[in-house]
Each structure stands twice: as C-alpha cells, then as structure tokens.
Motif scaffolding. Structure first.
Motif, short mmCIF file in Angstrom:
data_model
loop_
_atom_site.label_atom_id
_atom_site.label_comp_id
_atom_site.label_asym_id
_atom_site.label_seq_id
_atom_site.Cartn_x
_atom_site.Cartn_y
_atom_site.Cartn_z
N ASN A 1 0.86 -1.19 0.00
CA ASN A 1 0.00 0.00 0.00
C ASN A 1 0.89 1.24 0.00
O ASN A 1 1.20 1.81 1.05
CB ASN A 1 -0.92 0.00 1.22
CG ASN A 1 -1.84 1.21 1.25
OD1 ASN A 1 -1.93 1.95 0.27
ND2 ASN A 1 -2.52 1.41 2.36
N HIS A 2 1.31 1.66 -1.19
CA HIS A 2 2.25 2.77 -1.31
C HIS A 2 1.60 4.13 -1.10
O HIS A 2 2.30 5.13 -1.00
CB HIS A 2 2.91 2.73 -2.69
CG HIS A 2 3.83 1.57 -2.88
ND1 HIS A 2 4.39 1.24 -4.09
CD2 HIS A 2 4.30 0.65 -2.01
CE1 HIS A 2 5.16 0.17 -3.96
NE2 HIS A 2 5.12 -0.21 -2.70
N ASP A 3 0.27 4.19 -1.06
CA ASP A 3 -0.41 5.48 -0.96
C ASP A 3 -0.81 5.81 0.48
O ASP A 3 -1.71 6.62 0.70
CB ASP A 3 -1.65 5.50 -1.86
CG ASP A 3 -2.09 6.92 -2.20
OD1 ASP A 3 -1.21 7.77 -2.46
OD2 ASP A 3 -3.31 7.18 -2.19
N ALA A 4 -0.14 5.20 1.44
CA ALA A 4 -0.48 5.43 2.85
C ALA A 4 0.17 6.71 3.37
O ALA A 4 1.18 6.69 4.07
CB ALA A 4 -0.05 4.23 3.69
N HIS A 5 -0.40 7.85 2.98
CA HIS A 5 0.07 9.16 3.44
C HIS A 5 -0.64 9.53 4.74
O HIS A 5 -1.46 8.76 5.26
CB HIS A 5 -0.18 10.22 2.36
CG HIS A 5 -1.57 10.17 1.79
ND1 HIS A 5 -2.68 10.54 2.52
CD2 HIS A 5 -2.02 9.76 0.58
CE1 HIS A 5 -3.77 10.39 1.78
NE2 HIS A 5 -3.40 9.92 0.60
N ALA A 6 -0.34 10.72 5.25
CA ALA A 6 -0.82 11.09 6.59
C ALA A 6 -2.34 11.30 6.66
O ALA A 6 -2.91 11.26 7.74
CB ALA A 6 -0.11 12.37 7.07
N PRO B 1 1.45 -1.96 -12.28
CA PRO B 1 2.70 -1.42 -12.84
C PRO B 1 2.65 0.07 -13.15
O PRO B 1 3.68 0.75 -13.12
CB PRO B 1 2.91 -2.24 -14.12
CG PRO B 1 2.11 -3.49 -13.92
CD PRO B 1 0.94 -3.09 -13.09
N MET B 2 1.44 0.60 -13.44
CA MET B 2 1.36 2.01 -13.82
C MET B 2 1.38 2.95 -12.62
O MET B 2 1.48 4.17 -12.78
CB MET B 2 0.09 2.27 -14.67
CG MET B 2 -1.20 2.26 -13.90
SD MET B 2 -1.74 0.60 -13.46
CE MET B 2 -3.45 0.93 -12.97
N LEU B 3 1.28 2.41 -11.40
CA LEU B 3 1.31 3.24 -10.21
C LEU B 3 2.73 3.29 -9.64
O LEU B 3 3.52 2.39 -9.84
CB LEU B 3 0.32 2.72 -9.16
CG LEU B 3 -1.15 2.71 -9.60
CD1 LEU B 3 -2.04 2.19 -8.47
CD2 LEU B 3 -1.62 4.09 -10.03
N THR B 4 3.01 4.35 -8.90
CA THR B 4 4.39 4.60 -8.46
C THR B 4 4.91 3.52 -7.52
O THR B 4 4.17 3.02 -6.65
CB THR B 4 4.49 5.97 -7.76
OG1 THR B 4 5.84 6.17 -7.32
CG2 THR B 4 3.56 6.06 -6.56
N PRO B 5 6.19 3.15 -7.67
CA PRO B 5 6.81 2.22 -6.72
C PRO B 5 7.25 2.92 -5.43
O PRO B 5 7.69 2.25 -4.49
CB PRO B 5 8.03 1.69 -7.49
CG PRO B 5 8.40 2.82 -8.41
CD PRO B 5 7.09 3.46 -8.80
N LYS B 6 7.13 4.24 -5.38
CA LYS B 6 7.53 4.99 -4.18
C LYS B 6 6.42 4.95 -3.14
O LYS B 6 5.25 5.11 -3.45
CB LYS B 6 7.83 6.45 -4.53
CG LYS B 6 9.14 6.68 -5.25
CD LYS B 6 9.36 8.16 -5.53
CE LYS B 6 9.42 8.98 -4.26
NZ LYS B 6 9.73 10.40 -4.51
N MET B 7 6.80 4.74 -1.89
CA MET B 7 5.86 4.81 -0.78
C MET B 7 5.60 6.27 -0.41
O MET B 7 6.45 7.13 -0.62
CB MET B 7 6.41 4.03 0.41
CG MET B 7 6.56 2.54 0.17
SD MET B 7 7.19 1.63 1.60
CE MET B 7 8.87 2.25 1.68
N ALA B 8 4.42 6.52 0.14
CA ALA B 8 4.06 7.89 0.49
C ALA B 8 4.93 8.46 1.60
O ALA B 8 5.17 9.66 1.66
CB ALA B 8 2.59 7.95 0.89
N MET B 9 5.39 7.58 2.50
CA MET B 9 6.27 8.00 3.59
C MET B 9 7.46 7.05 3.67
O MET B 9 7.32 5.84 3.49
CB MET B 9 5.52 8.04 4.92
CG MET B 9 4.51 9.17 5.01
SD MET B 9 3.78 9.39 6.68
CE MET B 9 2.48 8.17 6.65
N LYS B 10 8.62 7.61 3.92
CA LYS B 10 9.85 6.81 3.99
C LYS B 10 9.84 5.85 5.17
O LYS B 10 9.31 6.16 6.23
CB LYS B 10 11.07 7.72 4.14
CG LYS B 10 11.44 8.54 2.94
CD LYS B 10 12.68 9.37 3.26
CE LYS B 10 13.07 10.30 2.11
NZ LYS B 10 14.27 11.09 2.45
#
Length: 431
Positions: free
Chosen positions: A296-301, A328-337
């Motif tokens: 779940n890479h979109d787990a922002h605050a 695959p089309m969504l970012t591999p970056k997580m919302a928080m480090k």
C-alpha cells in the motif's frame, strides 16, 4: 465583506468560520469555551478565545473536503472557485468526517427524530448512482444532500441497514461509505476488500468492510467507525480527524516528498495525544508494517486518523488499504519513507532500525513485530483466498497481491535474520 458559517460539533455550536478577502479564520464560541466538557475541533486548533488566522484554520477545514477531480467537479456544479474552501463547505458540509456540521448563521441544526430522513434505493437506483458518481461526486446539488468526505477517489456516505442502501437527507448521519471501482485500476474493490479482510483476520482492527454486488457491478461498503448507535437506536456522530488536520498540514502537501508529515511525526502525534499511548503507538507500527508488506504505497498522513472517544483519543481503525504495488502504472515509491528509503526493494534491516528510532520504539521490539507479521501474512492470505465464504478465490488481482506479499515477506525475513544480507536491491515480482 465577511462571510460566515456556524461550525457545529455534535449538537452544539462550537464556533464560527469566517471568510474575509479570500482568507479563512475560525473562532470558538464563548459559550462553547465556557463548558467544562468542551473539546477542541482539532489538535491544531486548541481551545482559546483568540481567533485562528488562515494559516492555522485552513488545514483542518480544507481537510474535510474532497480533493482533485472530485473537488473540481463539485466546484463546477455550484459555480464556485475550485480554491474556495468556504463555499464548498457551505454547499456540501452537512455530513462530514467526524462530528462537524456547517450551517448558515441562524440556521437550526436538524433535530434528531425517531424517523430519520433516509431515501431508500432500489438496486436500479444504486446502479444509476454508481454511473453518476464519476460525473457528480457526492451527488453534489441533489435536494437535501450535503455530503463531504476527504480524498481523491469516488465515494459516497450512505445508510445501510443490512439489506437496503439509502441516502441520508437533511442532516441524517450516514452509517457506511460506499466505494465504487476506481477508474483505470483493475478490480480495486476486490483489492481493498481483500486487504481489509486480511488486516481484520490478523486482528489489526481495520475498518469493517464487505464487497457487495448488484448484477455484474461490485462496490465496497465500509462501516463508518465515526458513527455509532445510542441506547435507543439513534445514530450518533463521533468526532475524528486525520493526521494532516491534527498536524496543521494542508491536503495539498499530504505526501512526505512534497513537505508533508513523515512517520516520525505521525508516531509523535499519537504518543502526545493518546493516553495510554503505548497500545496506540504499537497499533500504528502494525499499520506501517502491514502497508509495507502488502504494497500500500499510498499510505500518506491523511490515511491515518485520530478518533475522539469519551475515554480519550485513540488511533482510528485502519482504512484505505489498497495494494497499489500490484499495478505497474502506479508509483513504486511509498508515500512516507521507512528510514531513509521510499522504495520497498531498498529497505534493509538498518532502515527498519531507523524507523524504530524515529518512532521512539525499541529496535528489538520493532524487529520482533516485523518478523511476526512477515511470517503470518502469507499463510493467512492464502487461507482467506481459499475460503469460499470470502469470495476471493480465483480473483486475478488477489492472486497478484498474495504473490507480492509472499515475495516481500520472504525478502524482509531474510534481510532481518541474515547478517550477510546487505545492500541488496531485489526487484518486485512482475504484475
């Protein structure tokens, strides 16, 4: 010229939101402040007689509104500026997250009665609403409906009695959030439904949710944790706020890489606000680990909240648990480090140690919990998948989620238990 909206919390007037020359201000009502049991709207808006300026006011109030394309379409519907938080709250701020309601000065809060004002829907009407939501978010402008939820995805507050779905009119509290499929994201309903079921099976206390279908159309119904039934069966609001609101951060910078909160700030917030804080801090740790291992890479605050119960603030149930890493089309970056890394493939044991240090947790305890979840997630996911009662058997997206979980858990276990493993850069499995 000043414009005013009365801000009600539960069934009482808590203060006034003002717009002057494009700037917001909020001031608590003296009668509210004089109450022994008065509570603040937000951690970022503590009880005080002095008004709050735009910089202090905007994060909480803007944080109640939809974002992105949903916000633009609602603004068009009412012919107001997309940037006008005040006007949008005026039009749709009747049923918001938490216990806040916005009324024009002198307007009475709708009295709760035995007969709540609910428009019960036929299956055909539910399907029509599913078709309408992408063009008319929150059904904005429909008579008697003033509904608002934060976020960028289509959703709708509804009432669900176990058999029927209805629209809450004229201040009636909703009971559930209806979440239709996300456009261009394959089977998002099954994805989120599976992830919430997985979190629930692991006893992580997520929001309760269930996948529903009408014909070939599926959608998710999520129980509102900020609503409850009183002793006589009336639905009541429970106040809540997301972490961006509590930390005084506007929705536009909710992601860490654009200046939004990081995990250390989130843990510090929970530790400062909740009592006793230790159980809540450990729950937040579970959520962070679960998000990382399920992708779940979109787990922002804004995807974490505080729930204000009678006994005090607690971490709200887990929600918005979509495994984005399987697309695959969504970012591999997580919302928080995690530590110093945004990409899961780059997270080594030392980065989990950095997370623990920033969260004020013992490294050994954190490692133990990561390993517990990494070992229990794969078999639990397979068990849910094979149980026909859950309805996920044979679903292609669910199979990809489980494959990703198995790969991430195996990688994590190896990196946390093998001292020789260092500076790997394993790639994610193909989706």
């Amino acid at each position: 010229m000043a414009h005013e909206l009365e801000v009600w919390l539960f069934a009482d007037r808590a203060g006034t939101l003002t717009l002057v020359a494009g700037r917001l201000a909020f001031c608590y009502d003296p009668n509210w402040l004089s109450r022994p049991q008065a509570v603040a709207l937000s951690v970022s808006l503590p009880l005080q007689a002095e008004p709050f300026d735009d910089h202090k006011t905007r994060p909480f109030f803007a944080g109640l509104l939809p974002e992105g394309q949903m916000r633009r379409l609602i603004a068009q519907q009412f012919q107001v500026s997309n940037q006008n938080d005040f006007a949008l709250l005026d039009h749709i701020g009747g049923e918001c997250a938490g216990a806040v309601t916005f009324l024009e000065p002198g307007q009475a809060l709708p009295a709760s009665t035995q007969c709540e004002d609910i428009q019960w829907l036929s299956n055909e009407e539910v399907i029509a609403i599913l078709d309408e939501l992408p063009h008319r978010p929150m059904l904005a402008g429909k008579d008697g409906l003033r509904l608002s939820l934060a976020g960028a995805q289509d959703k709708l507050p509804v009432v669900f009695d176990g058999a029927r779905i209805g629209l809450p009119h004229n201040g009636t509290p909703s009971s559930h959030i209806l979440k239709p499929p996300i456009h261009a994201v394959e089977d998002s309903v099954a994805n989120e439904g599976f992830c919430l079921t997985l979190a629930n099976t692991l006893q992580l206390k997520p929001a309760k949710a269930k996948v529903h279908s009408i014909g070939t159309r599926s959608f998710l119904l999520v129980d509102r944790y900020d609503r409850s039934l009183d002793k006589v069966g009336h639905r009541r609001r429970i106040h809540q706020e997301d972490f961006c609101q509590a930390l005084g951060v506007v929705p536009e910078i909710k992601y860490q890489n654009e200046g939004g909160p990081d995990l250390a700030q989130c843990f510090d917030l929970v530790r400062r606000v909740s009592r006793p804080s230790a159980p809540q801090v450990l729950r937040l740790l579970d959520y962070v680990i679960f998000n990382a291992l399920t992708g779940n890479h979109d787990a922002h605050a804004k995807n974490f909240s505080l729930l204000y119960l009678i006994e005090g603030p607690v971490l709200a149930p887990f929600y918005d648990t979509l495994s984005t890493a399987v697309y695959p089309m969504l970012t591999p970056k997580m919302a928080m480090k995690i530590g110093s890394k945004y990409k899961f493939s780059e997270i080594q044991a030392r980065h989990w140690d950095q997370l623990a240090e920033g969260a004020g947790l013992a490294k050994a305890l954190t490692k133990k919990r990561i390993l517990e979840l990494a070992k229990s997630l794969p078999p639990t996911a397979r068990k849910i998948q094979s149980d026909p009662g859950h309805g996920f058997s044979g679903n292609a997206v669910v199979e990809r989620i489980i494959a990703l979980i198995e790969q991430r858990c195996a990688l994590t276990i190896r990196r946390l238990t093998d001292p020789a493993v260092d500076n790997e850069d394993d790639t994610e499995p193909s989706s």
